[in-house]
Motif scaffolding. Structure first.
Motif, PDB file in Angstrom:
ATOM      1  N   ARG A   1       0.839  -1.212   0.000  1.00 55.22           N
ATOM      2  CA  ARG A   1       0.000   0.000   0.000  1.00 55.22           C
ATOM      3  C   ARG A   1       0.871   1.259   0.000  1.00 55.22           C
ATOM      4  O   ARG A   1       0.581   2.239  -0.699  1.00 55.22           O
ATOM      5  CB  ARG A   1      -0.928  -0.010   1.216  1.00 55.22           C
ATOM      6  N   THR A   2       1.939   1.234   0.772  1.00 60.36           N
ATOM      7  CA  THR A   2       2.849   2.380   0.824  1.00 60.36           C
ATOM      8  C   THR A   2       3.511   2.613  -0.529  1.00 60.36           C
ATOM      9  O   THR A   2       3.601   3.754  -1.006  1.00 60.36           O
ATOM     10  CB  THR A   2       3.929   2.155   1.895  1.00 60.36           C
ATOM     11  N   LEU A   3       3.972   1.540  -1.169  1.00 59.99           N
ATOM     12  CA  LEU A   3       4.648   1.673  -2.457  1.00 59.99           C
ATOM     13  C   LEU A   3       3.699   2.168  -3.544  1.00 59.99           C
ATOM     14  O   LEU A   3       4.076   3.000  -4.383  1.00 59.99           O
ATOM     15  CB  LEU A   3       5.258   0.327  -2.859  1.00 59.99           C
ATOM     16  N   ALA A   4       2.466   1.679  -3.521  1.00 62.74           N
ATOM     17  CA  ALA A   4       1.494   2.129  -4.523  1.00 62.74           C
ATOM     18  C   ALA A   4       1.250   3.630  -4.415  1.00 62.74           C
ATOM     19  O   ALA A   4       1.123   4.329  -5.430  1.00 62.74           O
ATOM     20  CB  ALA A   4       0.186   1.364  -4.354  1.00 62.74           C
ATOM     21  N   LYS A   5       1.202   4.122  -3.180  1.00 62.23           N
ATOM     22  CA  LYS A   5       0.987   5.551  -2.970  1.00 62.23           C
ATOM     23  C   LYS A   5       2.200   6.364  -3.390  1.00 62.23           C
ATOM     24  O   LYS A   5       2.081   7.391  -4.069  1.00 62.23           O
ATOM     25  CB  LYS A   5       0.664   5.807  -1.499  1.00 62.23           C
ATOM     26  N   LYS A   6       3.400   5.900  -3.013  1.00 62.44           N
ATOM     27  CA  LYS A   6       4.626   6.635  -3.349  1.00 62.44           C
ATOM     28  C   LYS A   6       4.883   6.648  -4.843  1.00 62.44           C
ATOM     29  O   LYS A   6       5.362   7.638  -5.396  1.00 62.44           O
ATOM     30  CB  LYS A   6       5.826   6.023  -2.620  1.00 62.44           C
ATOM     31  N   TRP A   7       4.594   5.536  -5.505  1.00 58.17           N
ATOM     32  CA  TRP A   7       4.911   5.409  -6.925  1.00 58.17           C
ATOM     33  C   TRP A   7       3.719   5.708  -7.822  1.00 58.17           C
ATOM     34  O   TRP A   7       3.841   5.639  -9.045  1.00 58.17           O
ATOM     35  CB  TRP A   7       5.442   4.011  -7.205  1.00 58.17           C
ATOM     36  N   ASP A   8       2.568   5.995  -7.218  1.00 60.50           N
ATOM     37  CA  ASP A   8       1.365   6.348  -7.987  1.00 60.50           C
ATOM     38  C   ASP A   8       1.065   5.286  -9.044  1.00 60.50           C
ATOM     39  O   ASP A   8       0.930   5.582 -10.239  1.00 60.50           O
ATOM     40  CB  ASP A   8       1.536   7.723  -8.637  1.00 60.50           C
ATOM     41  N   CYS A   9       0.950   4.044  -8.583  1.00 54.20           N
ATOM     42  CA  CYS A   9       0.673   2.950  -9.513  1.00 54.20           C
ATOM     43  C   CYS A   9      -0.480   2.106  -8.959  1.00 54.20           C
ATOM     44  O   CYS A   9      -0.777   2.147  -7.767  1.00 54.20           O
ATOM     45  CB  CYS A   9       1.917   2.087  -9.710  1.00 54.20           C
ATOM     46  N   PRO A  10      -1.147   1.336  -9.820  1.00 55.79           N
ATOM     47  CA  PRO A  10      -2.272   0.523  -9.349  1.00 55.79           C
ATOM     48  C   PRO A  10      -1.828  -0.609  -8.428  1.00 55.79           C
ATOM     49  O   PRO A  10      -0.746  -1.190  -8.604  1.00 55.79           O
ATOM     50  CB  PRO A  10      -2.882  -0.035 -10.644  1.00 55.79           C
ATOM     51  N   LEU A  11      -2.676  -0.906  -7.454  1.00 49.24           N
ATOM     52  CA  LEU A  11      -2.458  -2.001  -6.510  1.00 49.24           C
ATOM     53  C   LEU A  11      -3.749  -2.784  -6.384  1.00 49.24           C
ATOM     54  O   LEU A  11      -4.819  -2.207  -6.177  1.00 49.24           O
ATOM     55  CB  LEU A  11      -2.053  -1.458  -5.139  1.00 49.24           C
ATOM     56  N   HIS A  12      -3.661  -4.106  -6.495  1.00 49.96           N
ATOM     57  CA  HIS A  12      -4.806  -4.981  -6.271  1.00 49.96           C
ATOM     58  C   HIS A  12      -4.434  -5.978  -5.174  1.00 49.96           C
ATOM     59  O   HIS A  12      -3.347  -6.583  -5.212  1.00 49.96           O
ATOM     60  CB  HIS A  12      -5.207  -5.703  -7.553  1.00 49.96           C
ATOM     61  N   ILE A  13      -5.331  -6.131  -4.213  1.00 49.82           N
ATOM     62  CA  ILE A  13      -5.052  -6.964  -3.041  1.00 49.82           C
ATOM     63  C   ILE A  13      -6.024  -8.133  -2.987  1.00 49.82           C
ATOM     64  O   ILE A  13      -7.245  -7.953  -3.010  1.00 49.82           O
ATOM     65  CB  ILE A  13      -5.156  -6.133  -1.750  1.00 49.82           C
TER      66      ILE A  13
END
Length: 259
Positions: A212-224
């Motif tokens: 979640r932190t990386l998705a926010k920092k890198w502005d990329c999609p994340l699916h969990i």
């Protein structure tokens, strides 16, 4: 031509993908698919493991050269393999079209207690360095996979034990790989390369907060995945394939996402 490269994590080899590569290649209509073993693992178990993630990235680049792959590739990578994919993209950006990272965690963006849950420290240290192949593989399955029956788990552990006996990884190589992972620092940004993050909500090895932190920092999609653990390809291969296909279709229909 569309080429995919699959990278596994700490102490894992190509056979630990199981039948995922076959399913993935068919679903993605990939003309080529390469499962790379890092030195010290799998077919290269007699070699010394590389001591930095950057060196592992260089090794991956060299594998493309050896296989005469001349077009940019897509990379799907798990855990330590995901760190290598990030270093690879930074060092050889022309090699890649896009990256899918599964359950990764990296310094300096994620604190150590999220990157490896503290409750696992005693068992991991004792079993990885001093336990039998059976004990080690049983522990790895217990903390990395969630979605198997007891009977399935027994079959998987027995298979993994056989892999470990056929191509044993030395304690020195375990420490080399672990040290490389601990020393790696990811780039602050990932450039313009298309990036997708996938994670298991119930990962018992790495806290899902890392993704979640990386998705926010890198502005990329994340699916969990709501139930899966650290070894997402083992827990739910079909789910991963569905997420990657959707991601690629979105890029194909919206070329602006590639800019």
């Amino acid at each position: 031509m569309r080429t995919w490269v699959l990278l596994r994590g700490l102490m894992r080899e190509a056979r630990h993908w199981g039948d995922f590569p076959v399913q993935f290649q068919q679903a993605m209509a990939a003309e080529q698919l390469h499962c790379i073993d890092f030195p010290g693992n799998g077919q290269l178990n007699q070699q010394n493991s590389l001591t930095t993630v950057a060196a592992m990235a260089d090794f991956c680049h060299q594998q493309l050269v050896q296989h005469a792959v001349q077009e940019p590739v897509y990379v799907l990578a798990v855990s330590l393999g995901a760190m290598v994919a990030l270093a690879w993209a930074e060092r050889y950006p022309a090699d890649m079209q896009g990256i899918v990272l599964v359950n990764t965690s990296v310094a300096p963006h994620n604190p150590f207690y999220q990157r490896l849950r503290p409750g696992n420290y005693p068992a991991l240290i004792a079993t990885m360095l001093f336990g039998s192949a059976f004990a080690r593989e049983k522990l790895i399955l217990r903390i990395t996979s969630n979605l198997h029956t007891e009977e399935q788990a027994k079959t998987i552990v027995e298979q993994w034990k056989n892999y470990a006996q056929q191509r044993p990884i030395s304690r020195a190589n375990i420490l080399r790989q672990l040290g490389a992972a601990l020393r790696f620092h990811a780039p602050m940004q990932t450039g313009k390369l298309p990036l997708l993050l996938l994670a298991g909500e119930k990962d018992r090895l790495v806290n899902v907060t890392c993704s979640r932190t990386l998705a926010k920092k890198w502005d990329c999609p994340l699916h969990i995945h709501p139930e899966a653990g650290h070894d997402l390809p083992l827990d739910d291969a079909a789910w991963i394939i569905a997420q990657v296909r959707t991601w690629q279709n979105q890029m194909r229909n919206n070329p602006a996402l590639l800019m």
